[in-house]
Motif scaffolding. Structure first.
Motif, short mmCIF file in Angstrom:
data_model
loop_
_atom_site.label_atom_id
_atom_site.label_comp_id
_atom_site.label_asym_id
_atom_site.label_seq_id
_atom_site.Cartn_x
_atom_site.Cartn_y
_atom_site.Cartn_z
N ARG A 186 7.53 -6.96 3.70
CA ARG A 186 6.81 -5.71 4.49
C ARG A 186 6.13 -5.19 3.31
O ARG A 186 5.64 -5.11 2.21
CB ARG A 186 7.71 -5.01 4.52
N ALA A 187 4.26 -4.75 3.91
CA ALA A 187 4.21 -3.90 3.29
C ALA A 187 4.04 -2.76 3.18
O ALA A 187 4.37 -2.13 3.42
CB ALA A 187 2.29 -4.14 3.97
N THR A 188 3.99 -2.36 1.14
CA THR A 188 4.18 -1.12 0.99
C THR A 188 3.05 0.04 1.77
O THR A 188 3.63 1.20 2.40
CB THR A 188 4.17 -0.65 -0.01
N ALA A 189 2.16 -0.10 2.09
CA ALA A 189 1.05 0.71 2.73
C ALA A 189 -0.07 -0.21 3.02
O ALA A 189 -0.34 -1.05 2.70
CB ALA A 189 0.95 2.20 1.54
N ASP A 190 -1.22 0.47 3.36
CA ASP A 190 -2.30 -0.73 4.14
C ASP A 190 -3.11 -0.55 2.97
O ASP A 190 -4.48 -0.92 3.09
CB ASP A 190 -2.89 -0.18 5.64
N ASP A 244 4.66 2.13 11.71
CA ASP A 244 5.60 3.16 11.85
C ASP A 244 6.24 3.37 12.75
O ASP A 244 6.73 2.99 13.53
CB ASP A 244 5.08 4.07 11.34
N SER A 280 -4.59 -4.80 10.98
CA SER A 280 -4.15 -4.08 11.33
C SER A 280 -2.49 -3.91 11.45
O SER A 280 -2.09 -3.46 11.79
CB SER A 280 -4.49 -2.90 12.19
N VAL A 306 -2.83 -6.09 -1.50
CA VAL A 306 -1.65 -4.99 -1.10
C VAL A 306 -0.10 -5.07 -1.64
O VAL A 306 0.23 -6.36 -1.97
CB VAL A 306 -1.57 -5.43 0.44
N TYR A 323 0.80 -3.81 9.58
CA TYR A 323 1.62 -2.20 8.89
C TYR A 323 1.26 -1.32 10.35
O TYR A 323 1.28 -1.43 11.49
CB TYR A 323 0.95 -1.13 8.02
N PRO A 366 7.88 0.54 9.42
CA PRO A 366 6.99 -1.14 9.04
C PRO A 366 7.31 -2.87 8.91
O PRO A 366 8.80 -2.98 10.25
CB PRO A 366 7.31 -1.10 7.38
N ARG A 367 6.57 -3.47 9.53
CA ARG A 367 6.50 -4.38 10.28
C ARG A 367 7.83 -5.75 9.21
O ARG A 367 7.18 -5.54 8.22
CB ARG A 367 4.82 -5.67 10.82
#
Length: 590
Positions: free
Chosen positions: A122-126, A99, A94, A134, A97, A101-102
């Protein structure tokens, strides 16, 4: 981010990609980077390292089949020799991800960049796309994009340098600054050993290593899964075991299900918030394993010597042992109309209930299965626990001689002479209203030293059941003694009336008189006289123990006439020591 020498450059013939060291001998990369490894030499060199080019070979793959959309784009390389640098460390799944973003970094080796270079993403979403990867998007509108040479690169947290995944693809259009990341927990599906290195809530490396060993023993045949409900049944398939572990309100199956037992176990470890779900998975799997030692090891996982709970924590224990530590055996019609029964065995320590086994079986397999699981349930009891074996039976089967069952294949003595054995009515146990009334009844009984017995003789089979129910409620009766077994309709109706009155204790002889108009001197009347003589001055909570002593006395007697209690049956129900959590009421895979 500190300088990490574990970043690797992978060469396979003319193809170049990235990778990263995870043990002193193993490097991870994309399968497409080493697609020609059968014909071309694979070598590995390390950023900031002095090892030069180290020969390597592919020892495991994720099943990638050559197309861009194929899953399993992972390869495990084994180095020709150990290397001295420290391997990469992993973050929890986890941690990639958040808010805001990492910020994520990838260290790749594009053309004309022998030393390697960093890309910020960065990851768009998990959310997993196609259950596999991802989406990554550029941290800024400028800087190094993901291009050939980044495939296989570790994706790390910018602030800690810990790995959260691996770059598996870049956008075909250079103007679109995004790419794909294979998350670490997805890579562990294809190389189970990786799961030991990835942090998971509640379970340490040794716990996961042990679980993997046990699952490999099951899959490899040491503890072959067989018998009723074996490997070919719906119950023992990974999807079914997963659903059983998470329960009807838990996370649904992933879109593509699970390809192996480890896939399901790892998903529970890494992606299901309920940390207890994987222990339920292990215990449920144990039920289908024939080897007793492996079955016990699965059921007790993750316990080790001095380590009773997840991650090395000891479970909370009650300060004093409860009055009873029940072993519950529920036997119910399967509902399929084919003469099969759902058998579920569980054990209580305090209010904690642990499933020992659950299986749908033909009638001839019910007894041996139940007895075997009862024996194993004893392993869960504390040394000073007072065991109580409680059979929950359909009403029409309450007269089944479970107390007379031969205890085991090696012990001919009756189960009822080995431990206190009681029966419960399945229909009443499933009624919230009657369970509530029973709890109220026991609160009054606790304040009294003796129970009140109401007699129903052999000649009373014509009595009105509704009037009996109402009368027993008004009379605050604690026990009902029957002079005849529940084998004919008249007696069965009176049994039902007594159960509906929330009477906690029913006693009867399993054989003997069938009822009729004139029975002044029959065995049923004598039986009721003996009940009054032996039991009415005793505290109700101790009745299972006293009945057990009577059964021992009856089976040990060598008198020419049978002991009056040789076939004494006891229905005894105290919901306070037999709570019924929803989690085990109906198995989702049963």
């Amino acid at each position: 981010m500190t300088s990490a020498s574990w970043h690797a450059r992978i060469s396979c013939g003319r193809d170049t990609g990235a990778g990263f060291l995870v043990t002193e001998r193993h490097v991870l990369t994309c399968a497409h980077v080493v697609a020609r490894s059968r014909t071309d030499t694979v070598t590995v060199s390390f950023a900031h390292g002095t090892e030069g080019q180290v020969p390597a070979r592919v020892v495991a793959q994720g099943g990638w089949d050559g197309r861009e959309t194929d899953p399993g784009d992972l390869a495990v390389l084994e180095l020709g020799r150990p290397v001295p640098m420290r391997p990469a460390e992993f973050a929890a799944p986890s941690d990639a991800y958040g808010d805001p973003p990492r910020r994520l970094l990838a260290y790749g080796f594009p053309k004309r960049s022998e030393e390697g270079t960093l890309a910020e993403y960065r990851a768009t979403a998990d959310q997993l796309i196609a259950g596999e990867w991802v989406q990554l998007e550029a941290w800024a509108a400028h800087g190094q994009p993901l291009v050939p040479g980044f495939s296989g690169a570790a994706v790390t947290l910018a602030d800690t340098g810990r790995v959260v995944g691996m770059v598996s693809a870049a956008a075909r259009d250079p103007a679109v600054r995004n790419g794909r990341m294979l998350p670490a927990q997805v890579m562990a599906r294809y190389w189970p050993r990786l799961g030991e290195l990835i942090p998971t809530p509640g379970y340490g490396r040794e716990d996961k290593e042990r679980l993997l060993q046990l699952i490999e023993a099951v899959s490899g045949g040491k503890g072959s899964v067989g018998g009723e409900g074996g490997a070919g049944s719906l119950e023992c398939r990974p999807d079914g075991l997963y659903l059983d572990a998470v329960g009807p309100l838990g996370p649904p199956l992933p879109p593509h299900g699970f390809g192996s037992l480890w896939d399901a176990a790892w998903y529970l470890l890494s992606e299901v918030p309920d940390t207890a779900a994987v222990t339920r998975f292990s215990a449920r799997l144990a039920d289908f394993v024939e080897d007793a030692r492996l079955r016990a090891a699965l059921r007790s996982w993750p316990s080790r010597a001095g380590d009773e709970g997840p991650g090395g924590t000891n479970p909370v224990r009650r300060s004093a042992a409860p009055a009873w530590s029940p072993i519950l055996v529920e036997i119910a019609d399967s509902g399929s109309g084919d003469g099969r029964f759902m058998v579920e065995v569980s054990v209580y320590n305090g209010r904690h209930r642990r499933l020992v086994g659950s299986r749908t079986l033909p009638v001839e397999r019910v007894r041996p299965y139940a007895l075997e699981r009862i024996d194993e349930a004893y392993r869960e009891l504390e040394p000073d626990a007072r065991e109580l074996i409680a059979f929950v039976l359909p009403r029409r089967r309450l007269n089944t001689d479970v107390a007379g069952w031969q205890r085991s294949a090696d012990d001919d003595s009756p189960l009822g002479s080995f431990a206190p054995v009681v029966v419960l009515d399945l229909e009443r146990r499933r009624s919230g209203a009657l369970q509530h009334k029973l709890v109220q009844k026991w609160r009054h009984l606790d304040a009294r030293s003796a129970a009140r017995l109401h007699r129903i003789g052999c000649s009373a089979t014509g009595q009105n059941p509704v009037r009996l129910t109402v009368g027993l409620r008004q009379g605050a009766v604690d026990m009902v003694g029957f002079g005849t077994p529940p084998r004919v309709n008249g007696t069965l109706r009176l049994f039902g009336a007594s159960l509906n009155a929330a009477v906690p204790v029913l006693l009867w002889p399993r054989s003997g008189c069938r009822g009729g108009p004139s029975h002044e001197d029959c065995r049923g009347a004598e039986f009721l006289d003996r009940l009054a003589e032996h039991l009415t001055d005793l505290p109700p909570v101790e009745l299972p123990s006293y009945i057990h002593e009577l059964r021992e006395e009856a089976h040990a007697s060598d008198a020419p006439e049978r002991h009056w209690a040789h076939d004494l049956a006891l229905l005894w129900e105290d919901p306070r020591c037999l709570p019924d959590p929803d989690g085990y009421r109906h198995s989702p895979v049963g």
